[in-house]
Scaffold this active site. Sequence first.
Site, PDB file in Angstrom:
ATOM      1  N   TYR A   1       0.898  -1.260  -0.135  1.00  0.00           N
ATOM      2  CA  TYR A   1       0.082  -0.048  -0.068  1.00  0.00           C
ATOM      3  C   TYR A   1       0.805   1.170  -0.060  1.00  0.00           C
ATOM      4  O   TYR A   1       0.602   2.227  -0.649  1.00  0.00           O
ATOM      5  CB  TYR A   1      -1.215  -0.163   1.340  1.00  0.00           C
ATOM      6  CG  TYR A   1      -2.284   0.832   1.093  1.00  0.00           C
ATOM      7  CD1 TYR A   1      -2.997   0.336  -0.283  1.00  0.00           C
ATOM      8  CD2 TYR A   1      -2.511   1.981   1.717  1.00  0.00           C
ATOM      9  CE1 TYR A   1      -4.260   1.322  -0.335  1.00  0.00           C
ATOM     10  CE2 TYR A   1      -3.741   2.718   1.703  1.00  0.00           C
ATOM     11  CZ  TYR A   1      -4.477   2.275   0.393  1.00  0.00           C
ATOM     12  OH  TYR A   1      -5.569   3.113   0.345  1.00  0.00           O
TER      13      TYR A   1
ATOM     14  N   LYS B   1      -3.194   8.375   2.895  1.00  0.00           N
ATOM     15  CA  LYS B   1      -4.535   8.272   3.809  1.00  0.00           C
ATOM     16  C   LYS B   1      -4.103   8.776   5.127  1.00  0.00           C
ATOM     17  O   LYS B   1      -5.201   9.215   5.792  1.00  0.00           O
ATOM     18  CB  LYS B   1      -4.798   6.597   3.581  1.00  0.00           C
ATOM     19  CG  LYS B   1      -5.314   6.096   2.327  1.00  0.00           C
ATOM     20  CD  LYS B   1      -6.644   7.159   1.717  1.00  0.00           C
ATOM     21  CE  LYS B   1      -6.998   6.276   0.525  1.00  0.00           C
ATOM     22  NZ  LYS B   1      -7.933   7.100  -0.148  1.00  0.00           N
TER      23      LYS B   1
HETATM   24  P1  NAD Z   1     -12.082   3.810  -8.524  1.00  0.00           P
HETATM   25  O1  NAD Z   1     -11.142   3.440  -9.506  1.00  0.00           O
HETATM   26  O2  NAD Z   1     -13.392   3.157  -8.812  1.00  0.00           O
HETATM   27  O3  NAD Z   1     -12.394   5.301  -8.081  1.00  0.00           O
HETATM   28  C1  NAD Z   1     -11.114   6.144  -8.165  1.00  0.00           C
HETATM   29  C2  NAD Z   1     -11.499   7.231  -8.839  1.00  0.00           C
HETATM   30  O4  NAD Z   1     -10.566   8.383  -8.795  1.00  0.00           O
HETATM   31  C3  NAD Z   1     -11.692   7.113 -10.206  1.00  0.00           C
HETATM   32  O5  NAD Z   1     -12.977   7.499 -10.291  1.00  0.00           O
HETATM   33  C4  NAD Z   1     -10.797   8.195 -10.924  1.00  0.00           C
HETATM   34  O6  NAD Z   1     -11.617   8.549 -12.023  1.00  0.00           O
HETATM   35  C5  NAD Z   1     -10.680   9.146  -9.656  1.00  0.00           C
HETATM   36  N1  NAD Z   1      -9.534   9.978  -9.940  1.00  0.00           N
HETATM   37  C6  NAD Z   1      -8.150   9.519 -10.246  1.00  0.00           C
HETATM   38  N2  NAD Z   1      -7.508  10.552 -10.373  1.00  0.00           N
HETATM   39  C7  NAD Z   1      -8.275  11.803 -10.392  1.00  0.00           C
HETATM   40  C8  NAD Z   1      -8.001  13.120 -10.565  1.00  0.00           C
HETATM   41  N3  NAD Z   1      -7.104  13.747 -10.818  1.00  0.00           N
HETATM   42  N4  NAD Z   1      -9.245  13.840 -10.484  1.00  0.00           N
HETATM   43  C9  NAD Z   1     -10.618  13.310 -10.282  1.00  0.00           C
HETATM   44  N5  NAD Z   1     -10.682  12.146  -9.951  1.00  0.00           N
HETATM   45  C10 NAD Z   1      -9.569  11.301  -9.959  1.00  0.00           C
HETATM   46  O7  NAD Z   1     -11.759   2.999  -6.998  1.00  0.00           O
HETATM   47  P2  NAD Z   1     -12.252   3.232  -5.814  1.00  0.00           P
HETATM   48  O8  NAD Z   1     -11.815   1.806  -4.995  1.00  0.00           O
HETATM   49  O9  NAD Z   1     -13.771   2.910  -5.634  1.00  0.00           O
HETATM   50  O10 NAD Z   1     -11.746   4.283  -4.885  1.00  0.00           O
HETATM   51  C11 NAD Z   1     -12.712   5.378  -4.350  1.00  0.00           C
HETATM   52  C12 NAD Z   1     -11.955   5.685  -3.037  1.00  0.00           C
HETATM   53  O11 NAD Z   1     -12.142   4.579  -2.029  1.00  0.00           O
HETATM   54  C13 NAD Z   1     -10.243   6.115  -3.053  1.00  0.00           C
HETATM   55  O12 NAD Z   1     -10.155   7.045  -2.230  1.00  0.00           O
HETATM   56  C14 NAD Z   1      -9.892   4.706  -2.580  1.00  0.00           C
HETATM   57  O13 NAD Z   1      -8.471   4.892  -2.236  1.00  0.00           O
HETATM   58  C15 NAD Z   1     -10.868   4.463  -1.493  1.00  0.00           C
HETATM   59  N6  NAD Z   1     -10.720   3.049  -0.960  1.00  0.00           N
HETATM   60  C16 NAD Z   1     -11.045   1.960  -1.572  1.00  0.00           C
HETATM   61  C17 NAD Z   1     -10.730   0.782  -1.046  1.00  0.00           C
HETATM   62  C18 NAD Z   1     -10.924  -0.568  -1.976  1.00  0.00           C
HETATM   63  O14 NAD Z   1     -10.451  -1.598  -1.771  1.00  0.00           O
HETATM   64  N7  NAD Z   1     -11.419  -0.543  -3.285  1.00  0.00           N
HETATM   65  C19 NAD Z   1     -10.750   0.584   0.243  1.00  0.00           C
HETATM   66  C20 NAD Z   1     -10.603   1.753   0.910  1.00  0.00           C
HETATM   67  C21 NAD Z   1     -10.795   3.021   0.311  1.00  0.00           C
END
Ligand code: NAD
Length: 258
Positions: A158, A165
């Site tokens: 990570y 984070k």
């Molecule tokens: P995802 O890939 O579906 O979403 C990530 C989003 O970030 C995308 O829509 C992308 O377009 C956007 N993005 C990236 N660069 C960008 C920029 N410069 N400007 C605007 N948008 C931008 O993946 P996800 O897992 O749904 O991620 C969403 C959030 O959830 C993130 O913060 C991620 O760290 C967090 N998260 C995810 C998990 C997991 O396991 N999937 C767990 C905990 C937290």
Amino acid sequence: MLNLTGKNALVTGIANNRSIAWGIAQQLHQAGANLGITYLPDDRGKMEKKVAELVEPLNPSLFVPCNVQNDEQIQSTFAAIQEKWGRLDILIHCLAFANKDDLTGGFSQTSRAGFKTALEISTYSLVQLSGAAKPLMTEGGSIITLTYLGGVRAVPNYNVMGVAKAGLEASVRYLAAELGPQNIRVNAISAGPIRTLASSAVGGILDMIHHVEEVAPLRRTVTQQEVGNTAAFLSSDLASGITGQVLYVDAGYEIMGM
Ligand code: NAD
């Protein structure tokens, strides 16, 4: 009863139907919120088309490009909210990015540029979007971001995203302290691992998911919908006393010692 009728909600971070932001947008819509959706534009307009088709059933009254590295796009997003809605109630910050090379191997090898990019997109953007939302949240509001356990524990691969984070969770506390007197609440949801576009970039994500399925008290991982339900709750008046917190939606994994 959870009711968001009459509330204006801006949802960032939908890339496809696996996105956590998609789970959140659906739950906010179901609770009656009026939605604005942003997407990350690309040169060929592919993302715009894809996200527009996906969100159509939710009838968003605002659909705008917003790359958080682009000050003009952030400005025009909030100008559009001011013009169309006059007021913002809910801001969902659900985006992150780090170079794939920085999400595997040794953390000490993270490049200066990679560190900057991860922190700019994944952490600073919450500060900037909250600052832009503040003058529009004239009747109070709820700001929600998405974090992960890797911000407080060293999770293999990570790496720089864990640092991002940690900064994000600290930003939640500073924003909550500043915006509280205006009745704007700021919270983070710490979601368990879910397969999405962003999480596939983290080395060994499937192993992480299988480990959670074996060890978490509920013996499973969580769904986008479960995260969406928590976001709807935090957006609502039912959560009126909660701010500055990190809420774990992870099937209980975080409490385990082994
Ligand atoms: P995802 O890939 O579906 O979403 C990530 C989003 O970030 C995308 O829509 C992308 O377009 C956007 N993005 C990236 N660069 C960008 C920029 N410069 N400007 C605007 N948008 C931008 O993946 P996800 O897992 O749904 O991620 C969403 C959030 O959830 C993130 O913060 C991620 O760290 C967090 N998260 C995810 C998990 C997991 O396991 N999937 C767990 C905990 C937290």
